[in-house]
Design a protein around this motif. Structure first.
Motif, mmCIF file in Angstrom:
data_model
loop_
_atom_site.group_PDB
_atom_site.id
_atom_site.type_symbol
_atom_site.label_atom_id
_atom_site.label_comp_id
_atom_site.label_asym_id
_atom_site.label_seq_id
_atom_site.Cartn_x
_atom_site.Cartn_y
_atom_site.Cartn_z
ATOM 1 N N GLU A 1 0.615 -1.251 -0.094
ATOM 2 C CA GLU A 1 0.112 0.011 0.039
ATOM 3 C C GLU A 1 0.958 1.231 -0.011
ATOM 4 N N VAL A 2 1.680 1.523 -1.168
ATOM 5 C CA VAL A 2 2.588 2.706 -1.319
ATOM 6 C C VAL A 2 1.900 3.270 -2.209
ATOM 7 N N ASP A 3 1.479 4.489 -2.088
ATOM 8 C CA ASP A 3 0.966 5.308 -3.071
ATOM 9 C C ASP A 3 2.006 6.190 -3.908
ATOM 10 N N VAL A 4 1.849 6.417 -5.337
ATOM 11 C CA VAL A 4 2.818 6.842 -5.821
ATOM 12 C C VAL A 4 2.180 8.650 -6.808
ATOM 13 N N ASP A 5 0.930 8.103 -6.698
ATOM 14 C CA ASP A 5 -0.035 9.356 -7.396
ATOM 15 C C ASP A 5 -1.570 9.068 -7.058
ATOM 16 N N SER A 6 -2.105 9.218 -5.888
ATOM 17 C CA SER A 6 -3.327 8.961 -5.578
ATOM 18 C C SER A 6 -4.049 10.314 -4.601
ATOM 19 N N LYS A 7 -5.374 10.543 -5.187
ATOM 20 C CA LYS A 7 -6.004 11.804 -4.332
ATOM 21 C C LYS A 7 -5.957 11.366 -3.018
ATOM 22 N N ARG A 8 -6.022 10.516 -2.439
ATOM 23 C CA ARG A 8 -6.172 9.766 -0.933
ATOM 24 C C ARG A 8 -4.970 10.166 -0.083
ATOM 25 N N SER A 9 -3.880 10.320 -0.840
ATOM 26 C CA SER A 9 -2.601 10.656 -0.174
ATOM 27 C C SER A 9 -2.054 11.946 -0.766
ATOM 28 N N TYR A 10 -2.906 12.611 -1.379
ATOM 29 C CA TYR A 10 -2.679 14.185 -1.814
ATOM 30 C C TYR A 10 -1.256 14.074 -2.868
ATOM 31 N N HIS A 11 -1.536 12.962 -3.683
ATOM 32 C CA HIS A 11 -0.547 12.940 -4.734
ATOM 33 C C HIS A 11 1.014 12.910 -4.476
ATOM 34 N N ILE A 12 1.151 12.557 -3.406
ATOM 35 C CA ILE A 12 2.611 12.323 -2.859
ATOM 36 C C ILE A 12 3.097 11.048 -3.275
ATOM 37 N N ASP A 13 4.472 10.945 -3.871
ATOM 38 C CA ASP A 13 5.234 10.132 -4.486
ATOM 39 C C ASP A 13 5.838 9.339 -3.141
ATOM 40 N N GLU A 14 5.047 8.511 -2.603
ATOM 41 C CA GLU A 14 5.812 7.854 -1.573
ATOM 42 C C GLU A 14 6.719 6.985 -1.667
ATOM 43 N N GLN A 15 7.080 6.145 -2.868
ATOM 44 C CA GLN A 15 8.108 5.347 -3.103
ATOM 45 C C GLN A 15 9.414 6.176 -3.265
ATOM 46 N N GLN A 16 9.161 7.208 -3.930
ATOM 47 C CA GLN A 16 10.399 8.333 -3.865
ATOM 48 C C GLN A 16 10.806 8.818 -2.447
ATOM 49 N N PHE A 17 9.846 9.238 -1.486
ATOM 50 C CA PHE A 17 10.180 9.718 -0.470
ATOM 51 C C PHE A 17 10.911 8.505 0.601
ATOM 52 N N TYR A 18 10.256 7.182 0.367
ATOM 53 C CA TYR A 18 11.233 6.251 1.218
ATOM 54 C C TYR A 18 12.460 5.927 0.613
ATOM 55 N N GLU A 19 12.650 5.605 -0.851
ATOM 56 C CA GLU A 19 13.951 5.598 -1.413
ATOM 57 C C GLU A 19 15.057 6.706 -0.902
ATOM 58 N N PRO B 1 -16.008 10.491 -3.162
ATOM 59 C CA PRO B 1 -15.408 9.362 -3.787
ATOM 60 C C PRO B 1 -13.973 9.341 -3.640
ATOM 61 N N ILE B 2 -13.566 8.237 -3.712
ATOM 62 C CA ILE B 2 -11.904 7.836 -3.379
ATOM 63 C C ILE B 2 -11.227 8.658 -4.390
ATOM 64 N N GLY B 3 -11.585 8.682 -5.606
ATOM 65 C CA GLY B 3 -11.062 9.521 -6.711
ATOM 66 C C GLY B 3 -9.710 8.655 -7.294
ATOM 67 N N LYS B 4 -8.926 9.562 -7.943
ATOM 68 C CA LYS B 4 -7.743 8.763 -8.727
ATOM 69 C C LYS B 4 -6.876 8.075 -7.626
ATOM 70 N N VAL B 5 -6.311 6.824 -8.239
ATOM 71 C CA VAL B 5 -5.514 5.950 -7.174
ATOM 72 C C VAL B 5 -4.508 5.281 -8.325
ATOM 73 N N THR B 6 -3.213 5.308 -7.819
ATOM 74 C CA THR B 6 -2.192 4.702 -8.399
ATOM 75 C C THR B 6 -1.201 4.302 -6.981
ATOM 76 N N SER B 7 -1.349 2.941 -7.047
ATOM 77 C CA SER B 7 -0.701 2.488 -5.707
ATOM 78 C C SER B 7 -0.121 1.011 -5.920
ATOM 79 N N GLY B 8 0.810 0.727 -4.940
ATOM 80 C CA GLY B 8 1.252 -0.978 -5.229
ATOM 81 C C GLY B 8 2.246 -1.353 -4.003
#
Length: 350
Positions: free
Chosen positions: A112-130, A154-161
């Protein structure tokens, strides 16, 4: 007058039906349809893995840094859809990163690492952890949709993995699709579960350490988890028969047979299935612990008490018998930054 009202209502209903058809058509056309196996970019470092050396693997469902102890979630019986502020997500990200760095693991399995999602304010979390870990990470998408239309708002846009981080030399990384749990039209905006496989050569041998990071189905009727677990077992068997070392880990969304430290007392909310060691096949066993739970139910904010908040052990590892497990334990984080707690595994190759 009555006919005009009925006619007006009819037009409104027609417009709504047309909109619904067009919207479902759009989601169908735009549905994420990954191939059964997709080779990833394969970010890597140059550290060699030697037989006999002890190394650690940490698995952690980060809950897209939006499910900290004060949150609930609509799918678990709560009310919220997303965290209320970007600042909360950023605070959770920093807290999760500090936990990861404190553990100082050689390999990290994150879910559950978001890279471009409305629910996490479009923060690239993978890059943050890297950036925080100073390690390259490989990402396998398991949730991608232009607009998830439910609930309200609604949840809106999600890109996660899934992301696996390590400073060992990775010679190949792949996204391997798992069976889908839902049918059209629900599947158009639902998760596409997968395994994230990485292959690390073992110095001085022709064998590899095969790492498999996964997050199995949670909210289906149970058939999806069964099909996904079977495919995972087939993958384990395939690699074991090659003589490779195998570590698979992540969020099973199932409890482990014989482990009843944290009984189900809230049967009205989400209840996980159960997985048995018999399903793994010859040569494999679970590496799991119940010293503290690894997940909490999100029907309400965390109470701080296992008797009041429903908790589970649903995270852990599967290890081949050519690997010696020297330690496995769950890390107590008081569910401060996500609804899961990390599992740390220490092993060495026989």
């Amino acid at each position: 007058m009555k006919k005009k009202v009925l006619k007006g209502v009819g037009y409104v209903l027609l417009i709504l039906v047309v909109f619904a058809v067009v919207f479902i058509g759009y989601l169908t056309i735009r549905e994420y349809r990954p191939n059964p196996i997709e080779k990833l970019e394969g970010k890597t470092n140059n550290r060699e893995l030697k037989k006999g050396e002890t190394f650690t693997v940490l698995s952690y469902n980060t809950g897209y840094a939006g499910l900290s102890k004060g949150e609930d979630f609509f799918m678990d019986g709560g009310k919220k859809v997303a965290p209320e502020s970007k600042q909360l997500v950023e605070t959770n990200l920093k807290g999760i990163a500090n936990i990861l760095k404190e553990q100082n693991s050689d390999i990290y399995f994150l879910q559950e690492v978001d890279v471009d999602s409305k629910r996490s304010y479009h923060i690239d979390e993978q890059q943050f952890y890297e950036d925080e870990l100073g390690m390259p990470g490989n990402f396998a998408c398991n949730f991608k949709c232009d607009f998830v239309p439910y609930p309200f708002p609604p949840i809106g846009k999600v890109t996660s993995g899934l992301v696996t981080f390590t400073d060992y030399k990775v010679v190949e990384a792949s996204r391997i699709a798992l069976p889908e749990s839902f049918k059209w039209p629900v599947k158009t905006c639902n998760l596409k579960r997968c395994m994230l496989e990485e292959r690390i050569p073992v110095e001085g041998t022709d064998k590899e350490l095969v790492l498999i990071n996964f997050h199995l189905e949670a909210y289906d009727s149970g058939e999806g988890k069964i099909a996904q677990s079977r495919m995972l077992a087939e993958k384990l068997k395939e690699e074991y028969e090659k003589g490779n070392y195998v570590i698979a880990g992540g969020d099973f969304n199932q409890t482990f047979e014989g482990m009843d430290t944290y009984p189900i007392h809230d049967k009205e909310s989400w209840v996980p299935g159960q997985v048995s060691v018999n399903e793994l096949g010859e040569g494999f066993s679970f590496a799991v612990s119940d010293n503290v739970p690894t997940c909490r139910l999100l029907n309400a904010p965390y109470s701080g008490n296992y008797e009041e908040s429903q908790v589970y052990v649903i995270d852990g590892f599967i290890v081949s018998d050519n690997i010696e497990v020297t330690d496995v334990r769950n890390i107590d984080t008081d569910f401060e930054f996500t609804d899961h707690q990390p599992v740390s595994l220490s092993v060495k190759l026989k």
